[in-house]
Design a protein around this motif. Structure first.
Motif, PDB file in Angstrom:
ATOM      1  N   CYS A  46       0.841  -1.215   0.117  1.00 35.03           N
ATOM      2  CA  CYS A  46      -0.062  -0.091   0.023  1.00 35.03           C
ATOM      3  C   CYS A  46       0.973   1.147  -0.004  1.00 35.03           C
ATOM      4  O   CYS A  46       1.779   1.325   0.718  1.00 35.03           O
ATOM      5  N   ARG A  78       0.511   5.472   0.618  1.00 38.59           N
ATOM      6  CA  ARG A  78      -0.108   6.388   0.848  1.00 38.59           C
ATOM      7  C   ARG A  78       0.551   7.777   0.949  1.00 38.59           C
ATOM      8  O   ARG A  78       1.848   7.962   1.250  1.00 38.59           O
ATOM      9  N   ALA A  95      -3.023   0.582  -3.952  1.00 37.42           N
ATOM     10  CA  ALA A  95      -2.673  -0.955  -3.235  1.00 37.42           C
ATOM     11  C   ALA A  95      -2.433  -1.522  -4.541  1.00 37.42           C
ATOM     12  O   ALA A  95      -3.250  -1.681  -5.407  1.00 37.42           O
ATOM     13  N   LEU A  97      -9.208  -5.247   2.713  1.00 36.40           N
ATOM     14  CA  LEU A  97      -9.364  -3.891   2.771  1.00 36.40           C
ATOM     15  C   LEU A  97     -10.607  -3.294   3.095  1.00 36.40           C
ATOM     16  O   LEU A  97     -10.858  -2.287   3.581  1.00 36.40           O
TER      17      LEU A  97
END
Length: 646
Positions: A374, A376, A486, A500
């Motif tokens: 992932c 971010r 992701a 998720l």
């Protein structure tokens, strides 16, 4: 307490002299002498208008510190004598901006002193604003300061309605709302229903509550601590007070810093924000103002008031003023406001960062090769960190009047020297404590200022990601779905996506490749096994370097600017997997920089075998060799680097 009075505009009502309003009021300006008729028939003049940040709280919520919404709203100031308190009346304009509406019975009781009548709630037809204008051509307010006035709903009269989309909440009255009126249909009788967005822009995960509480408790108990590599800077995590504006609905803590000037010597003030603004085109001036309005609307900037110098003498009087200008790049890049804080930074002292190098992060990720990753990016990370009171930063904006517009800010603005280190010292402990509390196994996590790559298995990674996001969100750090990516090995994708969603990270699907620190990462399946893939994504840079290099070799001339551009484009290698071309690019910089530093950046440097050459014979041969080697590298095509998934 929120009561829909039916007013079209918003008001602050009280018996107060000018200057006694709360400290977070901005743009306090005199208003034309409009008269507002109260419900008892008394006319009251509008004294002034101002902008105020308003937080709405749900009295029925388990944690009453969590605001439902927070916005800066415009109010008109009404002076009513003999009032012992200040009342805030939210009009339909503010309710629409706050995305709050009331639902209840299909009728309401309206009282006056002689009789009682029942008016049905009108249903809107056509455009909401047109309908409101038809009913109330002149905005007016119906407020009662007598015994027959409106019955304001108490918490016992309200039951929580269904949760609205995007965090909006509907409050449903148990009984009809009583409104005082002079006999006509009340102003603003139409229910204002704002448009509902199709999807949530910010991730609001389901978190491990116990772990979250432990992390926040540990960091809050730590108190003030010294920010590493920043002289005179301390930081702490604390719970917000009633005067603190929150950056997201479920924020329960905030980071604040104290910056002590390293020197008392005030830097020379060279204001240029106004002059550079006047040189912009009309389109760019409009864009400048739109970008600045975004900071004002979020409460991060506000027009400087004289009182601010008294609130923050060590900032407003001793530190340099930052200049704000618009950067207009070429190509497809976005226009951005840039804060020139060199004068301010010179007083704060040197600041360095212990952020890991890009190659260290990417090399570690390739060595681990987790089955799921992932990526971010924290939204507007710097501006979620505040200066401890009474600290303020002073900035100069350009304006159409040709004069500088001074503004104040209590946030760490992008451009302040210690900013990256302060951000790291805020995000780092929250992620680090989450790792300690959860003690996850098989999890990879790195922090690069506001970028957070994480890797792990399809079952454990979603839980860790959700808890970390939740902890960060409690301090105001948000992640938008636009900035969340992701990726997963094909065999793990269904389980990973399902987990998720389990933690309310509702991505529609997994990405094929995710952008990370200048490269792209993803997965592929080879005949033998699944692999973790790093794509250098250098095609555009190499194409530009190739064109410039071919032109230089053909003409036997090159400028210093072109040399450094070629070296920067061809030598771009965050993952450190192209050592040879980086070596040639370093050699090009050294050759040109050391032998032509006395010449201008755009002076043509000739390296042909003739008397006009700027280089001796050996350097001419070396220049041709370096450029040919770089040209070969630029024409090698796309490159991808695979490691087996473990």
């Amino acid at each position: 307490m929120l009561c829909d009075t039916g007013a079209g505009l918003s008001y602050i009502v009280g018996d107060f002299p000018r200057g006694s309003l709360p400290s977070r009021i901005f743009n306090l300006v005199p208003h034309s002498p409009d008269m507002v008729l109260l419900a008892d028939g008394k006319p009251v003049p509008v004294k002034s208008t101002c902008n105020v940040r308003v937080n709405l709280y749900d009295p029925m919520a388990k944690d009453r510190r969590l605001s439902l919404c927070s916005e800066i709203l415009q109010f008109r100031q009404l002076a009513v004598s003999n009032m012992k308190r200040v009342d805030v009346i939210l009009g339909r304009d503010s309710l629409e901006k706050l995305h709050v509406w009331c639902t209840g019975s299909c009728a309401r009781y309206v009282y006056n002193q002689t009789n009682t009548r029942l008016y049905p709630v009108r249903e809107p037809t056509g455009n909401i604003n047109d309908s409101l204008a038809t009913i109330s051509p002149k905005p007016s307010l119906h407020v009662s300061n007598s015994a027959c006035g409106p019955r304001v709903l108490s918490p016992e009269d309200i039951v929580p309605g269904p949760e609205g989309v995007a965090g909006r909440r509907t409050m449903t009255p148990k009984s009809p709302i009583s409104v005082s009126d002079d006999g006509d249909v009340p102003t603003g009788a139409l229910p204002v229903l704002p448009p509902v967005p199709e999807s949530l822009p910010m991730i609001q995960p389901v978190v491990d509550g116990d772990a979250e509480a432990q992390v926040l408790s540990k960091l809050t108990a730590r108190g003030w601590f010294k920010v590493t590599r920043c002289k005179g800077v301390t930081a702490r995590l604390r719970e917000p007070g009633p005067e603190d504006a929150l950056d997201c609905d479920d924020q329960t803590h905030l980071w604040e810093v104290r910056c002590s000037p390293a020197t008392d010597k005030k830097p020379p003030n060279r204001p240029y924000a106004a002059s550079t603004f006047c040189k912009l085109s009309a389109e760019n001036q409009d864009h400048y103002e739109e970008l600045a309005d975004n900071y004002f609307s979020k409460g991060w900037w506000w027009p400087a008031l004289e009182t601010n110098a008294k609130l923050a003498p060590h900032i407003a009087n001793q530190l340099g003023v930052a200049e704000v200008f618009l950067h207009v790049p070429t190509g497809r890049a976005k226009r951005r406001l840039v804060i020139d804080a060199r004068g301010l930074n010179s007083q704060l002292g040197a600041a360095s960062s212990d952020t890991p190098r890009l190659r260290e992060i990417l090399c570690a990720l390739r060595c681990v090769s987790p089955p799921c990753v992932c990526v971010r990016d924290l939204k507007e990370c710097f501006y979620k960190i505040r200066l401890a009171r009474p600290g303020l930063l002073r900035l100069n904006l350009g304006s159409r009047s040709g004069k500088a517009q001074p503004v104040d800010s209590d946030r760490i603005n992008f451009g302040t020297g210690p900013g990256p280190t302060i951000a790291g010292n805020s995000v780092d402990p929250m992620v680090g404590e989450t790792v300690i509390v959860l003690a996850p196994t098989g999890i990879y996590v790195a922090i690069y200022v506001d970028d957070l790559p994480m890797g792990g298995g399809p079952n454990r990674l979603p839980h860790f990601v959700a808890t970390t996001l939740g902890v960060l969100r409690r301090a105001g750090f948000e992640v938008s779905y636009k900035k969340f990516q992701a990726v997963s090995a094909p065999s793990c994708a269904p389980v990973f996506l399902k987990n998720l969603h389990k933690y309310n990270i509702n991505v529609d699907s997994l990405d094929e490749m995710a952008g990370l620190l200048g490269v792209k990462v993803g997965y592929a399946t080879t005949p033998s096994r699944e692999v973790f893939r790093v794509d250098c994504a250098r095609e555009d840079r190499l194409a530009k370097a190739s064109v410039t290099t071919k032109a230089a070799l053909a003409s036997k001339t090159i400028t210093r600017r072109d040399c450094f551009a070629i070296a920067g484009q061809a030598g771009f290698d965050p993952a450190s997997v192209h050592a040879e071309v980086r070596l040639w690019c370093d050699a090009l910089r050294s050759l040109v920089g050391g032998r032509s530093s006395h010449l201008g950046w755009d002076v043509p440097l000739r390296f042909a075998d003739d008397d006009d050459s700027h280089f001796d014979k050996l350097d001419r041969q070396l220049m041709s060799l370096i450029l040919n080697k770089i040209l070969q590298a630029t024409e090698s095509g796309p490159c991808q680097h695979d490691t087996p998934v473990f």
